[in-house]
Design a protein around this motif. Sequence first.
Motif, short mmCIF file in Angstrom:
data_model
loop_
_atom_site.label_atom_id
_atom_site.label_comp_id
_atom_site.label_asym_id
_atom_site.label_seq_id
_atom_site.Cartn_x
_atom_site.Cartn_y
_atom_site.Cartn_z
N LEU A 297 38.39 28.38 42.27
CA LEU A 297 38.37 29.69 42.92
C LEU A 297 39.74 30.14 43.45
O LEU A 297 40.11 31.31 43.26
CB LEU A 297 37.33 29.70 44.05
CG LEU A 297 35.86 29.75 43.60
CD1 LEU A 297 34.95 29.66 44.82
CD2 LEU A 297 35.57 31.01 42.81
N PRO A 298 40.52 29.27 44.12
CA PRO A 298 41.83 29.74 44.60
C PRO A 298 42.75 30.20 43.48
O PRO A 298 43.49 31.18 43.63
CB PRO A 298 42.39 28.51 45.33
CG PRO A 298 41.20 27.70 45.71
CD PRO A 298 40.23 27.90 44.59
N ARG A 299 42.70 29.53 42.32
CA ARG A 299 43.55 29.92 41.20
C ARG A 299 43.10 31.25 40.62
O ARG A 299 43.91 32.07 40.20
CB ARG A 299 43.55 28.83 40.13
CG ARG A 299 44.12 27.51 40.60
CD ARG A 299 44.17 26.50 39.48
NE ARG A 299 45.05 26.94 38.39
CZ ARG A 299 45.15 26.32 37.23
NH1 ARG A 299 44.43 25.23 37.00
NH2 ARG A 299 45.97 26.77 36.31
N VAL A 300 41.79 31.48 40.61
CA VAL A 300 41.26 32.76 40.14
C VAL A 300 41.68 33.88 41.09
O VAL A 300 42.06 34.97 40.65
CB VAL A 300 39.72 32.69 40.01
CG1 VAL A 300 39.15 34.07 39.69
CG2 VAL A 300 39.32 31.69 38.94
N ALA A 301 41.65 33.61 42.40
CA ALA A 301 42.07 34.60 43.38
C ALA A 301 43.56 34.92 43.21
O ALA A 301 43.97 36.09 43.30
CB ALA A 301 41.80 34.10 44.80
N GLN A 302 44.37 33.90 42.96
CA GLN A 302 45.79 34.13 42.73
C GLN A 302 46.03 34.97 41.49
O GLN A 302 47.02 35.70 41.41
CB GLN A 302 46.52 32.79 42.60
CG GLN A 302 46.61 32.01 43.91
CD GLN A 302 47.24 30.65 43.73
OE1 GLN A 302 47.60 30.25 42.61
NE2 GLN A 302 47.37 29.92 44.82
N ALA A 303 45.12 34.91 40.53
CA ALA A 303 45.23 35.70 39.31
C ALA A 303 44.75 37.14 39.51
O ALA A 303 44.77 37.94 38.57
CB ALA A 303 44.45 35.05 38.18
N GLY A 304 44.29 37.45 40.73
CA GLY A 304 43.94 38.83 41.04
C GLY A 304 42.47 39.14 41.19
O GLY A 304 42.08 40.29 41.37
#
Length: 315
Positions: A297-304
Amino acid sequence: MVEKRGPVSGLVMTAALALLLAGCSSSDKPDPFAGKGSPKYTKAGPLPKGGGRRHVGKPYQVAGRTYYPTARPKPVEVGMASWYGPKFHRRKTANGEWFDMNYLSAAHKTMPLPSYVRVTNLENGRMVVVRVNDRGPFVGTRIIDLSKAAAARLGYLRKGKAKVKVEYLGPAPLGDDRVLLARLNRMSHAPRQTLIAAVKGRSVPETRPVMVARNERRRSHGAVSEGARIQPASAPGAGGYYVQVASFADPANAEAARARFSRIAPVEIRPVDVTGMRFWRVRLGPFESRSDAEMVLPRVAQAGVADARILVASN
């Protein structure tokens, strides 16, 4: 920036004017975009929610065109949406409430006030339920003007406009509706009739079963077959965990998302029918455990994509 649109925005500034124009003729030549006559909330602290009145109103004219408010609006409309924000923040709306650009609200030319509608961005599949408590927009063929917060939910804040579907759900309460509006948005992907029942206060489930495709045949370019059968998900753990990142009306956009997120985890694209329309849901996985999915989830959030969520699906 969107706020430089000036008169083309969604018109809290016409709040008092819309009522005035009900008795005006075109010969009066009022300036519908003057921005005058709408009081501003000057007290400190957060804006009060609700507090307005139920209002339909008589036919009125803006820029030479006559609009006919109705207590029985169209169930569904498709057209362009815009948004409005800081210039009209904390000013009175057409039914006497205070416009809060950070709340999920909207302006419509003819719907009864206040009302609830579900708005779907047909360009990316995102949905939001908003409170309609103002009149507008009065520019071109735009059918609804959303608050800044609602436009952000639908993903068109920077773009300024988007093609949307607007579904009328029923009258909103006059008082503070934050609890009900939050509930409606938790179930925003539910069938329209389910949302209508919730607006009326009937007991309905908060969420519907997660819908996934079984035994679908993939095309050579990776999109899912149109003929894939949609089945409800089974018990947790039966088929793994997924992180759903977005939904798209155009499968080409879903494929673009596949390329974007494939660096994070395996990507699957699955079709689903929502209120009579087909969307393509992009999700990452499967993951063997929920904790594995949560780590993504954090990596998805960083992707926007800050509102990605975890789903449980069958094989």
